[in-house]
Design a protein around this motif. Structure first.
Motif, mmCIF file in Angstrom:
data_model
loop_
_atom_site.group_PDB
_atom_site.id
_atom_site.type_symbol
_atom_site.label_atom_id
_atom_site.label_comp_id
_atom_site.label_asym_id
_atom_site.label_seq_id
_atom_site.Cartn_x
_atom_site.Cartn_y
_atom_site.Cartn_z
ATOM 1 N N GLU A 111 0.837 -1.118 -0.019
ATOM 2 C CA GLU A 111 -0.038 -0.004 -0.202
ATOM 3 C C GLU A 111 0.795 1.314 -0.138
ATOM 4 O O GLU A 111 0.526 2.338 -0.586
ATOM 5 C CB GLU A 111 -0.913 -0.066 1.382
ATOM 6 C CG GLU A 111 -1.872 1.182 1.257
ATOM 7 C CD GLU A 111 -2.561 1.140 2.610
ATOM 8 O OE1 GLU A 111 -3.007 2.107 3.072
ATOM 9 O OE2 GLU A 111 -3.015 -0.021 3.117
ATOM 10 N N ASP A 112 1.986 1.266 0.788
ATOM 11 C CA ASP A 112 2.913 2.495 0.917
ATOM 12 C C ASP A 112 3.265 2.493 -0.384
ATOM 13 O O ASP A 112 3.686 3.670 -1.080
ATOM 14 C CB ASP A 112 4.026 1.934 2.050
ATOM 15 C CG ASP A 112 3.557 2.089 3.205
ATOM 16 O OD1 ASP A 112 2.817 2.537 3.651
ATOM 17 O OD2 ASP A 112 4.108 1.283 3.934
ATOM 18 N N LYS A 113 4.082 1.605 -1.333
ATOM 19 C CA LYS A 113 4.352 1.600 -2.617
ATOM 20 C C LYS A 113 3.498 2.267 -3.441
ATOM 21 O O LYS A 113 4.037 3.126 -4.340
ATOM 22 C CB LYS A 113 4.890 0.360 -2.940
ATOM 23 C CG LYS A 113 5.975 -0.289 -2.125
ATOM 24 C CD LYS A 113 6.152 -1.644 -2.634
ATOM 25 C CE LYS A 113 7.418 -2.367 -1.758
ATOM 26 N NZ LYS A 113 7.752 -3.809 -2.125
ATOM 27 N N VAL A 114 2.360 2.072 -3.561
ATOM 28 C CA VAL A 114 1.163 2.425 -4.503
ATOM 29 C C VAL A 114 1.171 4.155 -4.077
ATOM 30 O O VAL A 114 1.179 4.938 -4.962
ATOM 31 C CB VAL A 114 -0.146 1.950 -4.166
ATOM 32 C CG1 VAL A 114 -1.038 2.830 -5.140
ATOM 33 C CG2 VAL A 114 -0.093 0.547 -4.701
ATOM 34 N N ARG A 115 1.140 4.599 -2.657
ATOM 35 C CA ARG A 115 1.181 6.024 -2.594
ATOM 36 C C ARG A 115 2.237 6.703 -2.868
ATOM 37 O O ARG A 115 2.219 7.922 -3.292
ATOM 38 C CB ARG A 115 1.076 5.771 -0.863
ATOM 39 C CG ARG A 115 -0.509 5.472 -0.253
ATOM 40 C CD ARG A 115 -0.325 6.058 1.070
ATOM 41 N NE ARG A 115 0.522 5.493 2.163
ATOM 42 C CZ ARG A 115 1.435 6.044 2.620
ATOM 43 N NH1 ARG A 115 1.540 7.488 2.508
ATOM 44 N NH2 ARG A 115 2.390 5.642 3.439
ATOM 45 N N TYR A 116 3.455 6.091 -2.833
ATOM 46 C CA TYR A 116 4.927 6.666 -3.125
ATOM 47 C C TYR A 116 4.900 6.562 -4.754
ATOM 48 O O TYR A 116 5.844 7.112 -5.209
ATOM 49 C CB TYR A 116 5.930 6.103 -2.320
ATOM 50 C CG TYR A 116 5.765 6.171 -0.604
ATOM 51 C CD1 TYR A 116 5.488 7.384 -0.460
ATOM 52 C CD2 TYR A 116 6.351 5.272 0.060
ATOM 53 C CE1 TYR A 116 5.339 7.659 0.917
ATOM 54 C CE2 TYR A 116 6.018 5.395 1.389
ATOM 55 C CZ TYR A 116 5.697 6.561 2.067
ATOM 56 O OH TYR A 116 5.772 6.529 3.241
ATOM 57 N N GLY A 117 4.162 6.058 -5.407
ATOM 58 C CA GLY A 117 4.274 5.856 -6.909
ATOM 59 C C GLY A 117 5.304 4.953 -7.154
ATOM 60 O O GLY A 117 6.176 5.381 -8.189
#
Length: 250
Positions: A242-248
């Motif tokens: 989920e973090d990776k999605v937020r950070y692009g």
């Protein structure tokens, strides 16, 4: 979102980060570089992906700090390696929190290696390469005119709070937080804010089962080929999908 950094607006270039003026007067753009140094900068190498990993880890840790009531410099991670942050008047003190005796504290004092500190030991060093970051006491810090006693008391309280939050955070992913150093600055209203960076560059981290090092100490010991693998291990445990999605990022 791509952020353009104008070299004419470069405010500060440290050992591993460059700080540029942001679009807003009270903000800066921090660029995390791949530079890795040791020995007051005497040894310097470039480690591919280090800036990428540290920027994301720092953003994640600062977000966790904010969630737990510790104000930080972070505004947002614009993209890997590029962070928008509040402009701070940095206090030239490195606040070091030690949970376990190792490293320089064992070399300088008669502590047995790997002895736990309970309560944690707080050390403050004067941040100045010319003087090789000497250890401070309250009297010297105040005589230098860099802090008041109220500031010192607040720095200690904040450092212990950061330690409490990070110790649990790392314990939950099977990592021991041995020690770390942090820096603070004052915002435009005079509030003391956690700044600079928290990452494997500034923490001593051990795998909870193997006691393998997962931090910059590997570089200090000349184990250069193990550094990025260790940083990636911390990254993979702490940064969720989920973090990776937020950070692009992928």
């Amino acid at each position: 979102m791509m952020i353009k950094m104008n070299s004419e607006k470069l405010l500060y270039e440290g050992k591993a980060k460059s700080v540029f003026q942001g679009e807003n007067d009270d903000e800066v753009i921090i660029k995390f570089r791949d530079d890795m140094t040791a020995g007051d900068g005497a040894r310097k190498e470039s480690m591919n992906q280090k800036g990428y990993l540290n920027s994301i880890l720092c953003a994640k840790i600062f977000e966790i700090m904010e969630e737990n009531g510790v104000k930080t410099q972070l505004v947002e991670l614009n993209e890997p390696c590029v962070m928008t942050a509040k402009k701070l008047d940095m206090i030239p003190i490195e606040v070091i929190v030690r949970n376990i005796a190792t490293g320089s504290i064992v070399r300088k004092f008669p502590f047995e290696d790997k002895t736990p500190f309970n309560p944690p030991l707080i050390q403050m060093d004067f941040k100045d390469d010319e003087y090789h970051d000497p250890m401070l006491n309250d009297a010297i810090a105040k005589a230098l005119g860099i802090v008041t006693q109220e500031d010192l008391d607040q720095l200690r309280a904040l450092a212990l709070k950061v330690n409490e939050i990070m110790s649990k955070m790392f314990k939950d992913i099977g990592i021991i937080l041995v020690d770390f150093k942090i820096e603070f600055g004052k915002d435009k209203d005079g509030n003391i804010i956690l700044g600079d960076e928290i990452s494997p560059d500034s923490c001593r981290l051990w795998d909870a089962e193997t006691l393998d090092m997962l931090d910059k100490e590997l570089f200090r010991q000349g184990k250069d080929d193990e550094v990025i693998d260790a940083y990636e291990e911390v990254f993979n445990r702490l940064v969720s999908d989920e973090d990776k999605v937020r950070y692009g990022i992928n």
